[in-house]
Enzyme design. Structure first.
Site, short mmCIF file in Angstrom:
data_model
loop_
_atom_site.label_atom_id
_atom_site.label_comp_id
_atom_site.label_asym_id
_atom_site.label_seq_id
_atom_site.Cartn_x
_atom_site.Cartn_y
_atom_site.Cartn_z
N LYS A 36 0.81 -1.23 0.00
CA LYS A 36 0.00 0.00 0.00
C LYS A 36 0.84 1.27 0.00
CE LYS A 36 -0.72 0.42 4.96
NZ LYS A 36 -1.35 -0.27 6.06
N ARG A 131 -8.53 0.08 16.53
CA ARG A 131 -8.86 0.31 15.12
C ARG A 131 -9.80 -0.82 14.74
NH1 ARG A 131 -4.44 1.04 10.29
NH2 ARG A 131 -5.05 -1.11 9.87
C1 LIG Z 1 -0.60 -1.13 6.66
C2 LIG Z 1 -1.03 -2.41 7.24
C3 LIG Z 1 -0.08 -3.43 7.43
C4 LIG Z 1 1.38 -3.23 7.16
O1 LIG Z 1 1.92 -2.38 8.13
P1 LIG Z 1 3.47 -2.00 8.20
O2 LIG Z 1 3.60 -1.21 9.45
O3 LIG Z 1 3.78 -1.24 6.97
O4 LIG Z 1 4.22 -3.29 8.28
C5 LIG Z 1 -0.54 -4.63 7.94
N1 LIG Z 1 -1.85 -4.83 8.22
C6 LIG Z 1 -2.79 -3.88 8.05
C7 LIG Z 1 -4.21 -4.17 8.38
C8 LIG Z 1 -2.40 -2.64 7.55
O5 LIG Z 1 -3.34 -1.68 7.39
#
Ligand SMILES: *Cc1c(COP(=O)(O)O)cnc(C)c1O
Length: 364
Positions: A36, A131
């Site tokens: 992302k 969250r």
């Molecule tokens: C963005 C995200 C991740 C990855 O997080 P990082 O801190 O970049 O490793 C994993 N799970 C969810 C649900 C996320 O939104």
């Protein structure tokens, strides 16, 4: 070269991903890389597949869509729990999604049945970061409501920490997730394949923990791109921390008084902080601004300070040699700055394969 230019070093990302994967494999943890932060860029998605990724994760359907016509298709995981209005696309473009709402899972079931496919879900559990996720005490009832929905396979349970409030994964939370996995399995007589223990912030806990755990999966973004522990932003031994850089060009360089001249009202971006009188300063303006990047996430080279930024201008000062017009300055970035610059249309993106070691790499 066109500027501003975001340089993404594919060699270093590939290297980081493989190293993290091999360390976690020794603990029986599989990782799914998260794309992302780079808008699901197909170059990066492909390099992660070449580096051994068996599934790709992204928070946006638009990004996962871009990965649909790869020569080696692999399962895609949607990690933002779906909008009710996008469920049809979720069924079309991803095999698996994180979920926390019965209404949405029912709709996923409806469209999966219509398309005659199985959609897999990971039910998210809320473990303190407040969250997404079902409250632990509601999990059994939640699963009871969805267990017999047609064309939905409950692939596992998962959690996400350290995002909204920076809540740290610890023994208590991770063991609760393991216990919940056992409880779901014994209550419904099913087997959960994936117990997804979180994002980059969970690695530290997993590497230190010596006991039994059901956690066998993580979703990793930041650590692959930045080689840093996400909770303290400390570099991880052996990983590259400088795979991503942003280079911008100087459009004006002059010696000017550091203090503004005239009565001050509000600036374009709200109230200004007090300005320190440093006498005359050697300042330069870069063709880069708030429209392109999260300015607080720019890390300037030594001897250069970022003083302020407007929509299109970044103002820097140096105590060293004066800047030259046309000269470029290369910044390292934080996660937030990478996120913003990757989604700015005004920033050129180049992918390099440079293996050069510079002073940052030599830190390890
Ligand atoms: C963005 C995200 C991740 C990855 O997080 P990082 O801190 O970049 O490793 C994993 N799970 C969810 C649900 C996320 O939104």
């Amino acid at each position: 070269m066109d500027y501003p230019n975001l340089e993404i070093n594919c060699y270093k990302i590939h290297y980081n991903f493989q190293l993290i994967t091999s360390i976690l494999r020794s603990k029986n943890i599989s990782i799914t890389p998260v794309t992302k932060v780079c808008s699901g860029d197909p170059v990066i998605a492909n390099l992660l597949i070449n580096a051994g990724a068996e599934m790709l994760a992204d928070s946006r359907i638009q990004n996962l869509k871009k990965m649909n016509n790869f020569s080696h298709p692999i399962p895609k995981l949607l990690i933002r729990t779906p909008m009710l209005s996008e469920v049809e696309s979720v069924i079309k473009y991803c095999e698996i999604s994180l979920n926390s709402e019965i209404k949405i899972i029912k709709k996923l079931s409806y469209f999966a049945k219509k398309e005659n496919i199985q959609h897999q879900i990971i039910v998210m559990v809320e473990l303190g970061d407040r969250r997404e996720g079902v409250m632990p005490s509601d999990l059994i009832d939640f699963i009871r409501n969805i267990i017999s929905l047609p064309n939905i396979k409950i692939k596992g349970i998962g959690t996400n920490l350290a995002c909204r409030y920076g809540v740290i994964p610890d023994d208590q939370k991770m063991n609760l997730l393991s216990e919940l996995a056992h409880l779901v399995e014994s209550t419904f007589n099913i087997k959960l394949d994936i117990i997804s223990g979180g994002n980059s912030s969970s690695i530290d806990w997993l590497l230190k923990y010596k006991g039994e755990t059901r956690i066998n999966h993580l979703r990793i973004g930041e650590m692959i791109y930045f080689g840093c522990d996400t909770l303290q932003k400390k570099p991880i031994n052996g990983l590259f921390t400088n795979a991503i850089t942003l280079t911008a060009e100087i459009i004006e360089s002059k010696t000017k008084p550091s203090l503004p001249w005239g009565n001050r009202g509000e600036s374009s971006f709200g109230k200004q902080k007090e300005v320190q009188d440093k006498g005359e300063v050697s300042q330069a303006i870069l063709a880069l601004g708030r429209q392109d990047v999260h300015v607080p996430g720019l890390i300037p080279p030594e001897g250069i300070q970022i003083i302020s930024a407007t929509s299109d201008h970044l103002i820097i000062e140096t105590s060293g040699d004066p800047f030259l017009v046309g000269q470029t300055i290369t910044f390292e970035l934080t996660y937030a700055a990478f996120l913003f610059s990757m989604s700015s249309d005004y920033i050129y993106k180049t992918f390099s394969k440079n293996k050069d070691l510079n002073h940052h790499d030599l830190k390890f």
